[in-house]
Motif scaffolding. Structure first.
Motif, PDB file in Angstrom:
ATOM      1  N   TYR A 176       0.825  -1.207   0.000  1.00 54.88           N
ATOM      2  CA  TYR A 176       0.000   0.000   0.000  1.00 54.88           C
ATOM      3  C   TYR A 176       0.862   1.262   0.000  1.00 54.88           C
ATOM      4  O   TYR A 176       0.510   2.262  -0.641  1.00 54.88           O
ATOM      5  N   SER A 177       1.989   1.236   0.712  1.00 56.57           N
ATOM      6  CA  SER A 177       2.822   2.445   0.792  1.00 56.57           C
ATOM      7  C   SER A 177       3.339   2.839  -0.582  1.00 56.57           C
ATOM      8  O   SER A 177       3.431   4.027  -0.904  1.00 56.57           O
ATOM      9  N   GLY A 178       3.665   1.858  -1.401  1.00 61.31           N
ATOM     10  CA  GLY A 178       4.101   2.163  -2.759  1.00 61.31           C
ATOM     11  C   GLY A 178       2.995   2.809  -3.571  1.00 61.31           C
ATOM     12  O   GLY A 178       3.223   3.800  -4.278  1.00 61.31           O
ATOM     13  N   ALA A 179       1.781   2.260  -3.461  1.00 59.69           N
ATOM     14  CA  ALA A 179       0.645   2.827  -4.191  1.00 59.69           C
ATOM     15  C   ALA A 179       0.337   4.234  -3.690  1.00 59.69           C
ATOM     16  O   ALA A 179       0.022   5.136  -4.477  1.00 59.69           O
ATOM     17  N   LEU A 180       0.429   4.452  -2.376  1.00 63.28           N
ATOM     18  CA  LEU A 180       0.169   5.779  -1.824  1.00 63.28           C
ATOM     19  C   LEU A 180       1.196   6.791  -2.315  1.00 63.28           C
ATOM     20  O   LEU A 180       0.843   7.928  -2.688  1.00 63.28           O
ATOM     21  N   ASN A 181       2.464   6.425  -2.309  1.00 66.11           N
ATOM     22  CA  ASN A 181       3.497   7.344  -2.802  1.00 66.11           C
ATOM     23  C   ASN A 181       3.243   7.727  -4.252  1.00 66.11           C
ATOM     24  O   ASN A 181       3.328   8.910  -4.618  1.00 66.11           O
ATOM     25  N   ARG A 182       2.916   6.749  -5.086  1.00 64.08           N
ATOM     26  CA  ARG A 182       2.677   7.037  -6.510  1.00 64.08           C
ATOM     27  C   ARG A 182       1.452   7.928  -6.695  1.00 64.08           C
ATOM     28  O   ARG A 182       1.489   8.925  -7.422  1.00 64.08           O
ATOM     29  N   GLY A 233      15.911  12.830   2.551  1.00 60.15           N
ATOM     30  CA  GLY A 233      17.008  13.422   1.797  1.00 60.15           C
ATOM     31  C   GLY A 233      16.582  14.637   1.007  1.00 60.15           C
ATOM     32  O   GLY A 233      17.408  15.281   0.346  1.00 60.15           O
ATOM     33  N   GLY A 234      15.283  14.977   1.031  1.00 60.17           N
ATOM     34  CA  GLY A 234      14.786  16.138   0.304  1.00 60.17           C
ATOM     35  C   GLY A 234      14.570  15.834  -1.168  1.00 60.17           C
ATOM     36  O   GLY A 234      14.813  14.716  -1.639  1.00 60.17           O
ATOM     37  N   PRO A 235      14.081  16.825  -1.930  1.00 56.03           N
ATOM     38  CA  PRO A 235      13.807  16.611  -3.357  1.00 56.03           C
ATOM     39  C   PRO A 235      15.053  16.155  -4.114  1.00 56.03           C
ATOM     40  O   PRO A 235      16.187  16.440  -3.726  1.00 56.03           O
ATOM     41  N   ASP A 236      14.818  15.434  -5.222  1.00 54.26           N
ATOM     42  CA  ASP A 236      15.931  14.946  -6.023  1.00 54.26           C
ATOM     43  C   ASP A 236      16.501  16.073  -6.879  1.00 54.26           C
ATOM     44  O   ASP A 236      16.102  17.237  -6.758  1.00 54.26           O
ATOM     45  N   GLY A 237      17.428  15.733  -7.766  1.00 53.95           N
ATOM     46  CA  GLY A 237      18.098  16.749  -8.577  1.00 53.95           C
ATOM     47  C   GLY A 237      17.165  17.517  -9.487  1.00 53.95           C
ATOM     48  O   GLY A 237      17.485  18.631  -9.910  1.00 53.95           O
ATOM     49  N   PRO A 293      10.105   9.727  -2.485  1.00 53.76           N
ATOM     50  CA  PRO A 293       9.065   9.003  -1.751  1.00 53.76           C
ATOM     51  C   PRO A 293       9.512   8.695  -0.332  1.00 53.76           C
ATOM     52  O   PRO A 293      10.704   8.634  -0.032  1.00 53.76           O
ATOM     53  N   LEU A 294       8.532   8.527   0.541  1.00 53.73           N
ATOM     54  CA  LEU A 294       8.803   8.118   1.913  1.00 53.73           C
ATOM     55  C   LEU A 294       8.736   6.603   1.986  1.00 53.73           C
ATOM     56  O   LEU A 294       7.685   6.009   1.754  1.00 53.73           O
ATOM     57  N   LYS A 326       1.353  10.501   6.790  1.00 52.63           N
ATOM     58  CA  LYS A 326       2.798  10.762   6.761  1.00 52.63           C
ATOM     59  C   LYS A 326       3.321  10.860   5.330  1.00 52.63           C
ATOM     60  O   LYS A 326       4.147  11.733   5.017  1.00 52.63           O
ATOM     61  N   ILE A 327       2.847   9.985   4.456  1.00 57.32           N
ATOM     62  CA  ILE A 327       3.287  10.046   3.053  1.00 57.32           C
ATOM     63  C   ILE A 327       2.779  11.334   2.409  1.00 57.32           C
ATOM     64  O   ILE A 327       3.505  11.996   1.647  1.00 57.32           O
ATOM     65  N   LEU A 328       1.546  11.718   2.713  1.00 55.76           N
ATOM     66  CA  LEU A 328       1.016  12.985   2.199  1.00 55.76           C
ATOM     67  C   LEU A 328       1.883  14.156   2.662  1.00 55.76           C
ATOM     68  O   LEU A 328       2.258  15.029   1.860  1.00 55.76           O
ATOM     69  N   MET A 329       2.226  14.197   3.950  1.00 52.49           N
ATOM     70  CA  MET A 329       3.047  15.287   4.467  1.00 52.49           C
ATOM     71  C   MET A 329       4.432  15.288   3.831  1.00 52.49           C
ATOM     72  O   MET A 329       4.996  16.347   3.530  1.00 52.49           O
ATOM     73  N   ALA A 330       4.990  14.105   3.616  1.00 52.74           N
ATOM     74  CA  ALA A 330       6.319  14.025   2.992  1.00 52.74           C
ATOM     75  C   ALA A 330       6.315  14.667   1.615  1.00 52.74           C
ATOM     76  O   ALA A 330       7.239  15.408   1.249  1.00 52.74           O
ATOM     77  N   HIS A 331       5.267  14.421   0.839  1.00 49.22           N
ATOM     78  CA  HIS A 331       5.207  14.990  -0.506  1.00 49.22           C
ATOM     79  C   HIS A 331       4.864  16.475  -0.480  1.00 49.22           C
ATOM     80  O   HIS A 331       5.449  17.263  -1.236  1.00 49.22           O
ATOM     81  N   LEU A 332       3.943  16.873   0.374  1.00 54.04           N
ATOM     82  CA  LEU A 332       3.582  18.292   0.440  1.00 54.04           C
ATOM     83  C   LEU A 332       4.741  19.149   0.921  1.00 54.04           C
ATOM     84  O   LEU A 332       5.056  20.196   0.331  1.00 54.04           O
ATOM     85  N   LEU A 333       5.386  18.729   2.017  1.00 54.63           N
ATOM     86  CA  LEU A 333       6.394  19.586   2.647  1.00 54.63           C
ATOM     87  C   LEU A 333       7.705  19.618   1.884  1.00 54.63           C
ATOM     88  O   LEU A 333       8.488  20.553   2.049  1.00 54.63           O
ATOM     89  N   GLN A 334       7.981  18.622   1.040  1.00 53.01           N
ATOM     90  CA  GLN A 334       9.155  18.694   0.168  1.00 53.01           C
ATOM     91  C   GLN A 334       8.926  19.637  -1.018  1.00 53.01           C
ATOM     92  O   GLN A 334       9.879  20.084  -1.647  1.00 53.01           O
TER      93      GLN A 334
END
Length: 474
Positions: free
Chosen positions: A146-152, A314-318, A324-325, A433-441
């Motif tokens: 599920y975590s993979g599907a949520l990240n995507r 690690g923050g956003p990529d290049g 993803p979290l 948590k996954i939502l916050m990881a994507h929003l805050l980055q």
């Protein structure tokens, strides 16, 4: 302390009906004379306090508690209820050590037409057996899937939130889409949209004032939505059993077995799926909205959470895209979890919980007879000064391990407690948590100075204006 008095057994009180048989919720309903010794009020003729409560449930409860104390009676929604208020009442009702209270007969009048045989509408051994079978869907391997599907799914949608939006409808749609992918294993598209529409219709009908499926009513749309989903999930359960299942939640339910090795009956799989989709969709939508609201108001906490997310991912990529979290990193977002818990305290997604007493008992100096509809007030307990310093202030530090240990265990119960503790609570933590990881980055969450939206308090809290926020790219 609660003590028991002689009373009918659960089976006797339910008319000795077998599990799954319809319950006649009005049978044995108590009248005013049965509760004459309990303080309270009945309100207006016919309607009681229904409309007064709906106008402002929290103000109504505060007035009743101030006037009558932590045990009081109230007439609303066609009958009398007894309110039991405070952490001790929460423990009595939720832990349910002496099996006094029926969740099935508490929630049944609201949910039975549309979500029968969900876990909240089961009691005791039947509930225990089915809960254990369904828990397979929340083991580590399915959760990792599920975590993979949520990240995507979250990454795909959050990328488009680059202007002022109404967050509540946006996260509601996203949560439904995520449920279609993570819970059912469906790609986003017309079929998932039709399923989501049916769920929305069922949820709206569950609290509709007209309780019969008359033409053009919300209840009719809800009943039609249920018929569609029963047909869909029945066909899909049979197909997935024949094909051996999969990693999505529905496939896990379809192939779940009881302690004796038998598969759950198909119609019970369908009802459990309907109920859990409903429960996850509306409560996660509400709780994610409240967290975003408080982070928009409290920029200092937003920055602390952003620093934690950057440190873990690690923050956003290049290319500037959020990383993803990972499933194994969920536990490292400690401040994020504390902030989420504080948002759940401030605006619990289920502000009250009903039960029906199967046995007479004593609480707070009052004798509560068998058959009484009772309820606990989670929102009031979450804001009571006897448990919380300055309770209307947002302060995630209330949830340090030391402060949690020092507090009454049932002073914070957004997920319920005891045998009926929310089965999907870890899924809720993971999604937020996954939502916050994507929003805050990606963004700063901002609101207009002095912004203070009004919230619809019942049945599940939501901001009346949809929560107007801006996601400003970093």
């Amino acid at each position: 302390m609660a003590t028991l008095a002689q009373a009918p057994t659960a089976a006797e009180f339910a008319g000795a009906a077998p599990f799954g048989a319809p319950r006649h919720w009005s049978e044995g309903r108590l009248c005013a004379a049965d509760l004459a010794h309990i303080p309270g009020e009945g309100g207006w003729p016919l309607v009681g306090n229904t409309f007064t409560m709906l106008a402002d449930p929290h103000a109504f409860a505060a007035r009743m508690i101030a006037k009558y104390g932590k045990v009081y009676k109230n007439r609303a929604f066609g009958g009398w209820q007894v309110a039991l208020v405070g952490a001790e009442a929460n423990e009595l009702v939720l832990f349910n050590k002496d099996k006094i209270f029926s969740s099935e007969q508490g929630w049944g009048p609201v949910l039975d037409q549309l979500f029968p045989r969900g876990l909240m509408l089961m009691d005791f051994e039947h509930h225990r057996i089915d809960r254990r079978a369904l828990s397979i869907a929340f083991k580590p391997e399915p959760m990792r899937h599920y975590s993979g599907a949520l990240n995507r799914g979250i990454a795909r949608t959050v990328e488009s939130w680059k202007e002022p939006i109404r967050f509540y409808p946006a996260i509601k749609k996203l949560t439904l889409d995520l449920a279609a992918e993570s819970f059912i294993g469906l790609p986003w598209g017309p079929e998932a949209d039709r399923i989501n529409e049916a769920f929305v219709d069922m949820v709206q009908a569950s609290v509709a004032p007209i309780r019969r499926p008359l033409p053009f009513t919300k209840m009719k749309k809800g009943v039609d939505g249920r018929a569609f989903l029963v047909d869909y999930f029945t066909r899909e359960t049979l197909r997935r059993r024949a094909e051996g299942g999969g990693q999505d939640m529905f496939s896990q339910f379809a192939t779940a077995t009881r302690e004796d090795g038998s598969l759950l009956p198909v119609d019970e799989v369908v009802d459990h799926m309907n109920f859990l989709m409903m429960a996850a969709h509306d409560t996660i939508t509400s709780s994610a909205t409240s967290l975003v609201y408080y982070l928009a108001l409290h920029r200092d906490w937003q920055e602390r959470l952003r620093e934690e997310v950057f440190a873990v991912t690690g923050g956003p990529d290049g290319l500037g895209d959020p990383r993803p979290l990972g499933y194994d990193d969920l536990g490292r977002l400690e401040l994020t979890e504390m902030a989420f818990k504080e948002a759940l305290r401030m605006i619990p997604p289920v502000p009250s919980m009903p039960r029906r007493a199967l046995k007479a008992f004593e609480f707070g100096g009052y004798h509560i007879p068998a058959g009484a509809m009772v309820g606990i007030n989670i929102h009031w307990t979450h804001h009571a000064e006897e448990y919380w310093d300055d309770p209307y202030r947002f302060d995630p530090m209330r949830f340090t391990p030391e402060k949690v240990r020092a507090r009454h265990k049932y002073a914070w119960v957004p997920f319920g407690g005891g045998a009926h503790m929310c089965l999907g609570l870890h899924f809720a933590y993971m999604q937020v948590k996954i939502l916050m990881a994507h929003l805050l980055q990606r963004y700063r969450i901002e609101a207009a100075p002095g912004y203070a939206p009004k919230w619809q308090a019942w049945p599940i809290p939501q901001p009346k204006d949809g929560l107007k926020v801006t996601f400003t790219p970093l």
